[in-house]
Design a protein around this motif. Structure first.
Motif, PDB file in Angstrom:
ATOM      1  N   SER A 215     -30.221   3.205 -11.746  1.00 41.58           N
ATOM      2  CA  SER A 215     -31.552   2.629 -11.918  1.00 41.58           C
ATOM      3  C   SER A 215     -31.544   1.133 -11.622  1.00 41.58           C
ATOM      4  O   SER A 215     -30.548   0.460 -11.836  1.00 41.58           O
ATOM      5  CB  SER A 215     -32.073   2.785 -13.356  1.00 41.58           C
ATOM      6  OG  SER A 215     -31.652   3.976 -13.920  1.00 41.58           O
ATOM      7  N   GLY A 321     -33.842   5.225 -10.035  1.00 40.00           N
ATOM      8  CA  GLY A 321     -34.994   5.008 -10.898  1.00 40.00           C
ATOM      9  C   GLY A 321     -35.362   3.536 -10.881  1.00 40.00           C
ATOM     10  O   GLY A 321     -34.497   2.686 -10.646  1.00 40.00           O
ATOM     11  N   VAL A 323     -37.344   0.571 -13.143  1.00 41.71           N
ATOM     12  CA  VAL A 323     -37.962   0.202 -14.414  1.00 41.71           C
ATOM     13  C   VAL A 323     -38.481  -1.222 -14.307  1.00 41.71           C
ATOM     14  O   VAL A 323     -37.720  -2.150 -14.035  1.00 41.71           O
ATOM     15  CB  VAL A 323     -36.941   0.302 -15.575  1.00 41.71           C
ATOM     16  CG1 VAL A 323     -37.593  -0.129 -16.888  1.00 41.71           C
ATOM     17  CG2 VAL A 323     -36.381   1.709 -15.683  1.00 41.71           C
ATOM     18  N   ASP A 343     -40.791   4.131 -12.192  1.00 40.48           N
ATOM     19  CA  ASP A 343     -40.605   5.261 -13.103  1.00 40.48           C
ATOM     20  C   ASP A 343     -41.011   4.921 -14.530  1.00 40.48           C
ATOM     21  O   ASP A 343     -41.600   5.727 -15.230  1.00 40.48           O
ATOM     22  CB  ASP A 343     -39.152   5.720 -13.064  1.00 40.48           C
ATOM     23  CG  ASP A 343     -38.810   6.348 -11.735  1.00 40.48           C
ATOM     24  OD1 ASP A 343     -39.204   7.500 -11.519  1.00 40.48           O
ATOM     25  OD2 ASP A 343     -38.195   5.667 -10.890  1.00 40.48           O
TER      26      ASP A 343
END
Lengths: 495, 84
Positions: A215, A321, A323, A343
């Motif tokens: 991520s 991902g 964030v 996400d």
């Protein structure tokens, strides 16, 4: 550890910290989470409400929000409604707008009686009194009193809501009208009882980090100065220590947005249609829900800086991902109401809780790599910064400056949109930011906006030479989706 | 070796995928499948858009119709079938 200036925010932080600690420690069991969180409120902790039982009910609803559940147990999950009322926490503040206080001297002139055009004021035995059946809440009596004996009080949530989305039920408990709410978070910022709060996604983000799903964290420009003396490089490195593969500045996306909005502005000016900015999700919601014709006609179709950078990263690393971490609650809706490249969205408060749960101190981290974004992109964090960046993008393209209006705060946004609607807007571009001061004044920011701005200015002095063009040369946005597509087709909310 | 991916995107998280991760790790321990199964998470796999229940993939194949309620039984059956 004390981080926030007021007890209500500090308590919210304590709950988030407890949830983060438990989420990092192992699989969460909901009953256990509630049981352990209960230790935050005990018979011996200082009372802030009528009794420990009420405080525990507030706590229980806070835990629910922190776990990504609706505050109200019976409310169906709604990915649109980020800001919610914790009904147990709402004090049901007095809803009498005009009140006579004991400053009243029962004077001879009785300017209040004269000022009231509805015959609602009469002189009582000790002071003047209001007949609330007749009072129209115009406030003329309050203005007339030479002793300031008549006060005008509005519930903070109601007074700060720019779109009249707040009303109250028969018990005086605040209710948010989801059809009007723009999730700007001004009620959350203003409620002294902490009764309006945002739903949180710390748990799934921590789960993802623990499972080593690759991520990226992308951080809002306003993060500078939020963590004491820690600089941007330390903050980025510290966030990576939580388990993110890499942390990027959204200011990179902001540089690209400045360039694209400058291009759009040129087209708008040729057509004689003022351009409204698209970076503030609260402002975008305000246009979409309350000024639909402006949303269609004036609003920039350039994506927000968050989406620009996320689209770029998702294109390059489709399996990662993303964030976003910012001071904003409306961003949660922007990113998560529909399927998007982002996400999850966390706030600075939530980041602070995760960092504290892992015992990371940003200011003690050895300085890592500094960012590449320009100060213009970083300037998106404060009111006036977006328009300034668009001006700079024009300057770098050898174009003349334009007339810009900065709407600083949700009420100014509304005012300026009304001017556009009436055809009386005096400039070429309207920069709208729903929080006073810009994102640095956001509902989930940690430090005072002025302090943050000062720190930011100081740190960015060394980065003065960087231009928007220079930033984009290093981080190309060529081929990245930079325009908003109709998202309604990709709704992932319905069951 | 079976690779099980559970979606922890927001839509699936809300429908209980975090609980499914917890249940699956418990199941793997109980059944002694530690060296036969690797459990991992994933961000949105678009199961929500196609309305096929929770996003769960076994060796890349999306298993439709999983909910938080039937997850334990349905996944146990799906895993047993694939391990056989």
């Amino acid at each position: 550890m004390r981080m926030f200036a007021n007890d209500s925010r500090q308590f919210k932080f304590s709950v988030l910290l407890e949830i983060c600690k438990q989420a990092f420690a192992g699989d969460l069991d909901e009953a256990e989470v509630h049981a352990r969180a209960r230790e935050l409120v005990s018979l011996s902790s200082p009372r802030v409400r009528c009794c420990v039982y009420k405080e525990r009910e507030v706590l229980r609803q806070r835990v629910r929000l922190s776990l990504g559940q609706m505050a109200n147990d019976s409310a169906p999950y709604n990915p649109r409604q980020i800001v919610q009322v914790i009904d147990a926490a709402c004090d049901g503040c007095s809803i009498r707008k005009i009140r006579v206080t004991d400053n009243c001297r029962k004077c001879m002139a009785k300017a209040c009686l004269e000022a009231c055009r509805f015959g609602a004021i009469s002189m009582g035995t000790d002071r003047s009194q209001i007949d609330y059946d007749k009072c129209k809440e115009c406030g003329m009596c309050a203005k007339a009193c030479p002793y300031n004996a008549i006060v005008v009080t509005e519930r903070p949530c109601y007074a700060h809501c720019p779109v009249q989305a707040i009303s109250w039920d028969e018990n005086g408990i605040a209710v948010i009208d989801e059809k009007k709410c723009i999730n700007c978070g001004q009620c959350e910022l203003s409620c002294p009882f902490g009764a309006c709060e945002d739903i949180s996604w710390v748990v799934p983000v921590i789960t993802a980090l623990k499972m080593d799903i690759p991520s990226f964290a992308i951080i809002a420009p306003s993060i500078q100065g939020q963590f004491g003396s820690a600089n941007l490089a330390q903050i980025r490195k510290g966030i990576e220590m939580l388990g993110f593969e890499k942390c990027y500045e959204v200011a990179l996306g902001a540089d690209a947005v400045a360039k694209y909005e400058a291009e759009e502005l040129r087209e708008h000016m040729e057509a004689g249609v003022p351009l409204t900015t698209s970076c503030c999700p609260g402002f975008v919601n305000m246009q979409k829900m309350h000024f639909p014709e402006i949303y269609e006609k004036n609003k920039s179709t350039t994506v927000s800086p968050m989406m620009a950078l996320a689209n770029k990263l998702k294109k390059e690393y489709p399996d990662h991902g993303i964030v976003f971490i910012g001071p904003c609650v409306a961003k949660k809706q922007e990113a998560m109401e529909y399927v998007s490249a982002v996400d999850y969205v966390l706030t600075f408060e939530e980041l602070a809780a995760m960092v504290a749960a892992k015992d990371i101190d940003f200011s003690k981290i050895e300085t890592g790599e500094a960012g590449h974004a320009s100060n213009y992109g970083r300037g998106f964090a404060a009111s006036g910064g977006v328009a300034a960046a668009v001006q700079q993008a024009r300057k770098e393209n050898a174009e003349d400056p334009v007339n810009a209006v900065f709407a600083n705060g949700a009420f100014e946004c509304k005012q300026q949109l009304q001017l556009i609607k009436a055809g009386k807007f005096p400039a070429d571009i309207l920069e709208g930011m729903c929080c006073v001061g810009g994102c640095v004044g956001g509902p989930a920011a940690i430090v005072n906006a002025q302090i943050a701005k000062g720190r930011m200015f100081k740190e960015n002095l060394a980065n003065k030479a960087e231009t928007i063009g220079g930033s984009l040369d290093k981080n190309s946005f060529d081929g990245v989706m930079m325009h908003v597509v109709k998202k309604e087709e990709t709704n992932h909310a319905e069951d | 070796m079976l690779k099980i991916e559970v979606c922890i995107g927001s839509a699936c998280y809300v429908k209980g995928s975090n609980q499914v991760v917890a249940d699956l790790s418990q199941m793997i321990r109980d059944e002694g499948w530690e060296d036969k199964i690797s459990l991992t998470g994933s961000f949105c796999m678009k199961a929500c858009q196609n309305k096929t229940g929770l996003g769960i993939r076994i060796n890349g194949e999306l298993i439709p119709g999983i909910t938080m309620q039937n997850a334990k039984e349905a996944l146990k059956a799906a895993i047993t079938e694939r391990l056989a």
